[in-house]
Design a protein around this motif. Structure first.
Motif, PDB file in Angstrom:
ATOM      1  N   GLU A 105       6.960  12.484   4.210  1.00  0.00           N
ATOM      2  CA  GLU A 105       8.153  12.893   3.467  1.00  0.00           C
ATOM      3  C   GLU A 105       7.864  12.932   1.963  1.00  0.00           C
ATOM      4  O   GLU A 105       8.329  13.833   1.250  1.00  0.00           O
ATOM      5  CB  GLU A 105       9.306  11.939   3.767  1.00  0.00           C
ATOM      6  CG  GLU A 105       9.871  12.085   5.175  1.00  0.00           C
ATOM      7  CD  GLU A 105      10.919  11.036   5.480  1.00  0.00           C
ATOM      8  OE1 GLU A 105      11.227  10.203   4.583  1.00  0.00           O
ATOM      9  OE2 GLU A 105      11.439  11.019   6.613  1.00  0.00           O
ATOM     10  N   THR A 106       7.102  11.951   1.480  1.00  0.00           N
ATOM     11  CA  THR A 106       6.746  11.917   0.061  1.00  0.00           C
ATOM     12  C   THR A 106       5.877  13.117  -0.306  1.00  0.00           C
ATOM     13  O   THR A 106       6.097  13.766  -1.336  1.00  0.00           O
ATOM     14  CB  THR A 106       6.014  10.608  -0.280  1.00  0.00           C
ATOM     15  OG1 THR A 106       6.838   9.500   0.042  1.00  0.00           O
ATOM     16  CG2 THR A 106       5.652  10.554  -1.759  1.00  0.00           C
TER      17      THR A 106
ATOM     18  N   TYR B  94       0.835  -1.204   0.000  1.00  0.00           N
ATOM     19  CA  TYR B  94       0.000   0.000   0.000  1.00  0.00           C
ATOM     20  C   TYR B  94       0.870   1.254   0.000  1.00  0.00           C
ATOM     21  O   TYR B  94       0.635   2.182  -0.789  1.00  0.00           O
ATOM     22  CB  TYR B  94      -0.916  -0.009   1.222  1.00  0.00           C
ATOM     23  CG  TYR B  94      -1.531   1.336   1.548  1.00  0.00           C
ATOM     24  CD1 TYR B  94      -2.637   1.812   0.844  1.00  0.00           C
ATOM     25  CD2 TYR B  94      -0.987   2.147   2.553  1.00  0.00           C
ATOM     26  CE1 TYR B  94      -3.188   3.054   1.133  1.00  0.00           C
ATOM     27  CE2 TYR B  94      -1.533   3.385   2.849  1.00  0.00           C
ATOM     28  CZ  TYR B  94      -2.632   3.838   2.128  1.00  0.00           C
ATOM     29  OH  TYR B  94      -3.169   5.059   2.408  1.00  0.00           O
ATOM     30  N   ILE B  95       1.887   1.297   0.857  1.00  0.00           N
ATOM     31  CA  ILE B  95       2.765   2.466   0.950  1.00  0.00           C
ATOM     32  C   ILE B  95       3.477   2.707  -0.377  1.00  0.00           C
ATOM     33  O   ILE B  95       3.574   3.850  -0.864  1.00  0.00           O
ATOM     34  CB  ILE B  95       3.792   2.302   2.087  1.00  0.00           C
ATOM     35  CG1 ILE B  95       3.088   2.285   3.455  1.00  0.00           C
ATOM     36  CG2 ILE B  95       4.835   3.412   2.035  1.00  0.00           C
ATOM     37  CD1 ILE B  95       2.414   3.580   3.828  1.00  0.00           C
ATOM     38  N   SER B  96       3.967   1.644  -0.994  1.00  0.00           N
ATOM     39  CA  SER B  96       4.663   1.789  -2.276  1.00  0.00           C
ATOM     40  C   SER B  96       3.744   2.367  -3.344  1.00  0.00           C
ATOM     41  O   SER B  96       4.120   3.277  -4.099  1.00  0.00           O
ATOM     42  CB  SER B  96       5.210   0.430  -2.736  1.00  0.00           C
ATOM     43  OG  SER B  96       6.183  -0.057  -1.834  1.00  0.00           O
ATOM     44  N   ALA B  97       2.519   1.844  -3.412  1.00  0.00           N
ATOM     45  CA  ALA B  97       1.556   2.337  -4.409  1.00  0.00           C
ATOM     46  C   ALA B  97       1.157   3.777  -4.110  1.00  0.00           C
ATOM     47  O   ALA B  97       1.002   4.597  -5.026  1.00  0.00           O
ATOM     48  CB  ALA B  97       0.325   1.431  -4.420  1.00  0.00           C
ATOM     49  N   LEU B  98       1.012   4.094  -2.852  1.00  0.00           N
ATOM     50  CA  LEU B  98       0.623   5.448  -2.455  1.00  0.00           C
ATOM     51  C   LEU B  98       1.687   6.458  -2.891  1.00  0.00           C
ATOM     52  O   LEU B  98       1.363   7.543  -3.413  1.00  0.00           O
ATOM     53  CB  LEU B  98       0.421   5.508  -0.935  1.00  0.00           C
ATOM     54  CG  LEU B  98      -0.123   6.806  -0.351  1.00  0.00           C
ATOM     55  CD1 LEU B  98      -1.520   7.087  -0.869  1.00  0.00           C
ATOM     56  CD2 LEU B  98      -0.139   6.724   1.182  1.00  0.00           C
ATOM     57  N   GLU B  99       2.940   6.112  -2.709  1.00  0.00           N
ATOM     58  CA  GLU B  99       4.016   7.024  -3.095  1.00  0.00           C
ATOM     59  C   GLU B  99       4.047   7.219  -4.607  1.00  0.00           C
ATOM     60  O   GLU B  99       4.332   8.325  -5.095  1.00  0.00           O
ATOM     61  CB  GLU B  99       5.349   6.502  -2.555  1.00  0.00           C
ATOM     62  CG  GLU B  99       5.406   6.565  -1.026  1.00  0.00           C
ATOM     63  CD  GLU B  99       6.700   6.048  -0.436  1.00  0.00           C
ATOM     64  OE1 GLU B  99       7.451   5.352  -1.166  1.00  0.00           O
ATOM     65  OE2 GLU B  99       6.959   6.317   0.751  1.00  0.00           O
ATOM     66  N   ILE B 100       3.740   6.161  -5.364  1.00  0.00           N
ATOM     67  CA  ILE B 100       3.659   6.291  -6.823  1.00  0.00           C
ATOM     68  C   ILE B 100       2.513   7.230  -7.196  1.00  0.00           C
ATOM     69  O   ILE B 100       2.665   8.126  -8.043  1.00  0.00           O
ATOM     70  CB  ILE B 100       3.451   4.912  -7.477  1.00  0.00           C
ATOM     71  CG1 ILE B 100       4.691   4.037  -7.294  1.00  0.00           C
ATOM     72  CG2 ILE B 100       3.115   5.066  -8.958  1.00  0.00           C
ATOM     73  CD1 ILE B 100       4.486   2.594  -7.713  1.00  0.00           C
ATOM     74  N   GLU B 101       1.362   7.036  -6.559  1.00  0.00           N
ATOM     75  CA  GLU B 101       0.187   7.860  -6.870  1.00  0.00           C
ATOM     76  C   GLU B 101       0.450   9.332  -6.570  1.00  0.00           C
ATOM     77  O   GLU B 101       0.096  10.220  -7.354  1.00  0.00           O
ATOM     78  CB  GLU B 101      -1.025   7.368  -6.088  1.00  0.00           C
ATOM     79  CG  GLU B 101      -2.309   8.083  -6.461  1.00  0.00           C
ATOM     80  CD  GLU B 101      -3.533   7.539  -5.743  1.00  0.00           C
ATOM     81  OE1 GLU B 101      -4.614   7.533  -6.358  1.00  0.00           O
ATOM     82  OE2 GLU B 101      -3.399   7.122  -4.567  1.00  0.00           O
ATOM     83  N   ILE B 102       1.083   9.602  -5.443  1.00  0.00           N
ATOM     84  CA  ILE B 102       1.394  10.982  -5.071  1.00  0.00           C
ATOM     85  C   ILE B 102       2.312  11.617  -6.105  1.00  0.00           C
ATOM     86  O   ILE B 102       2.100  12.754  -6.545  1.00  0.00           O
ATOM     87  CB  ILE B 102       2.032  11.022  -3.667  1.00  0.00           C
ATOM     88  CG1 ILE B 102       0.989  10.656  -2.598  1.00  0.00           C
ATOM     89  CG2 ILE B 102       2.623  12.415  -3.381  1.00  0.00           C
ATOM     90  CD1 ILE B 102       1.574  10.411  -1.221  1.00  0.00           C
ATOM     91  N   SER B 103       3.336  10.887  -6.531  1.00  0.00           N
ATOM     92  CA  SER B 103       4.285  11.438  -7.506  1.00  0.00           C
ATOM     93  C   SER B 103       3.612  11.684  -8.853  1.00  0.00           C
ATOM     94  O   SER B 103       3.889  12.691  -9.518  1.00  0.00           O
ATOM     95  CB  SER B 103       5.479  10.501  -7.682  1.00  0.00           C
ATOM     96  OG  SER B 103       5.101   9.283  -8.312  1.00  0.00           O
ATOM     97  N   MET B 104       2.697  10.789  -9.265  1.00  0.00           N
ATOM     98  CA  MET B 104       2.011  10.958 -10.545  1.00  0.00           C
ATOM     99  C   MET B 104       1.101  12.177 -10.533  1.00  0.00           C
ATOM    100  O   MET B 104       1.021  12.921 -11.512  1.00  0.00           O
ATOM    101  CB  MET B 104       1.225   9.691 -10.886  1.00  0.00           C
ATOM    102  CG  MET B 104       2.105   8.496 -11.205  1.00  0.00           C
ATOM    103  SD  MET B 104       1.161   6.986 -11.527  1.00  0.00           S
ATOM    104  CE  MET B 104       0.472   7.359 -13.148  1.00  0.00           C
ATOM    105  N   HIS B 105       0.417  12.416  -9.427  1.00  0.00           N
ATOM    106  CA  HIS B 105      -0.468  13.577  -9.347  1.00  0.00           C
ATOM    107  C   HIS B 105       0.312  14.880  -9.254  1.00  0.00           C
ATOM    108  O   HIS B 105      -0.173  15.923  -9.686  1.00  0.00           O
ATOM    109  CB  HIS B 105      -1.400  13.449  -8.143  1.00  0.00           C
ATOM    110  CG  HIS B 105      -2.666  12.714  -8.447  1.00  0.00           C
ATOM    111  ND1 HIS B 105      -3.622  13.212  -9.292  1.00  0.00           N
ATOM    112  CD2 HIS B 105      -3.125  11.511  -8.026  1.00  0.00           C
ATOM    113  CE1 HIS B 105      -4.626  12.363  -9.379  1.00  0.00           C
ATOM    114  NE2 HIS B 105      -4.345  11.315  -8.631  1.00  0.00           N
TER     115      HIS B 105
END
Length: 393
Positions: free
Chosen positions: A82-83, A37-48
């Motif tokens: 941090e992300t 979940y954390i890994s996917a969340l960080e990807i989603e944040i960066s994409m947005h």
């Protein structure tokens, strides 16, 4: 455009130790998926962040909701913070909230939450009556709730909120007042007082449908709504929305949830996590509800959006009226006219006269505001206004 207003961020953490019997929010009890979940969340944040430029948008509110966000623990929450700080420009004055369950809180995490930038914690207490907690399917006891409030204050949280539910089967007016009195002993800055709802698909709804549990009468629930407002006012809390109360700081200044105010003010916000919603002022979109499919899409480099809608002028008008009338600020009639080119005051003048004469609403500084009596009939009043406004071009 989103950058015309300060942006709010909502992070949905879809994990719970146990699903409450009345809850219809999306959550899972498989805690083995924390790190995925954390890994996917960080990807989603960066994409947005590629869409909402760090230079053009200032974030002034972050809210970790759920589920039970505190289950992730201090280290994971700190990593998410941090992300967010890496990809978004976060105001030093931001309100950053984490929801917590009193039965799933580790004392050591509190300092990590604070060090990561979180400055507000909200507890789903719901009741200080152990019998009522069992009826609701909560995993904590009254003692654990009190301990959680105490250690959070000692840890350094200067902004604490808690939720109370009324209308529980078998609950009495005195039960509710005792809950509110006990809550006030901890001087929380914010109290949300919600009426229990029986949402389709929940165990509570199924039990009601089968006659296993009997809801309180509408009259009893209405009286509890009135009692809650009166009791909290006596205890130094001011209602600023139908279900929300802020402790008075000084004069007319009081605590409120900045995150929730964004919803009621139609301000833009981004939602991260499965089932999270986003809104940019005209467009609303929402993520996939399934945790595993949400993770899979993001791992493949795709945003996990399952649907969207562009709100028409009529839909925006409807939502503006509905949301504004939930608050003590009410509906700004001139602002509404300027925004939608619709003279709402003229269209609903007979209704305003009727509501004022019966004590349901009043006009103050060009705003239509519901009284506490009017808030009890908010849905009917809103429907009447919408019917009157509908013919306006």
């Amino acid at each position: 455009m989103v950058n015309e207003k300060k942006l709010g961020i909502y992070v949905h953490v879809p994990f719970c130790l146990n699903k409450c019997l009345y809850c219809d929010f999306y959550s899972e009890t498989d805690l083995s998926l924390f790190d995925d979940y954390i890994s996917a969340l960080e990807i989603e944040i960066s994409m947005h962040s590629n869409i909402y430029s760090i230079n053009g948008t200032c974030v002034d509110s972050i809210y970790f909701g759920g589920g039970t966000p505190s289950l992730l623990g201090g280290a994971r929450i700190s990593s998410v913070m941090e992300t967010l700080q890496r990809y978004f420009r976060i105001s030093p004055e931001s309100e950053i909230t984490i929801e917590a369950n009193p039965g799933a809180l580790k004392k050591a995490d509190l300092k990590i939450f604070l060090d990561s930038g979180i400055n507000r914690i909200n507890f789903g207490v719901q009741s200080f009556n152990d019998s009522n907690l069992r009826i609701l399917g909560r995993i904590h006891s009254s003692k654990q709730a009190k301990e959680a409030l105490e250690i959070s204050r000692i840890a350094g949280f200067g902004n604490i909120g808690l939720d109370i539910i009324f209308g529980i089967p078998g609950q009495t007016p005195n039960d509710l007042k005792n809950d509110l009195y006990q809550a006030s002993e901890f001087r929380p800055e914010h109290i949300s007082c919600y009426s229990l709802t029986y949402e389709e698909g929940t165990p509570f709804f199924a039990s009601m449908s089968k006659g296993i549990i009997s809801p309180l009468s509408d009259d009893d629930v209405a009286q509890m709504f009135i009692d809650a407002g009166e009791t909290l006012a006596q205890l130094g809390y001011k209602r600023y929305e139908i279900s929300n109360f802020g402790r008075v700081k000084e004069k007319n200044n009081h605590y409120y949830s900045r995150h929730n105010m964004k919803y009621w003010s139609h301000d833009p916000y981004l939602g991260f996590g499965p089932a999270a919603h986003s809104f940019d002022g005209k467009r609303r979109w929402w993520n996939q509800r399934g945790l595993k499919s949400w993770i899979s899409d993001l791992a493949s480099g795709r945003l996990a959006i399952s649907g969207e809608e562009i709100l028409s002028k009529e839909e925006l008008m409807t939502e503006t009226i509905f949301l504004a009338l939930r608050t003590i600020s009410g509906l700004d009639l001139k602002l509404f006219k300027d925004k939608f080119d619709s003279d709402i005051e003229k269209a609903i003048k007979p209704l305003i006269d009727f509501y004022e004469s019966d004590g349901f609403a009043f006009i103050d500084s060009g705003r239509l505001i519901l009284s506490e009596k009017g808030m009890l009939a908010a849905d009917a009043i809103t429907k009447g206004i919408l019917n009157a406004v509908d013919p306006i071009d």
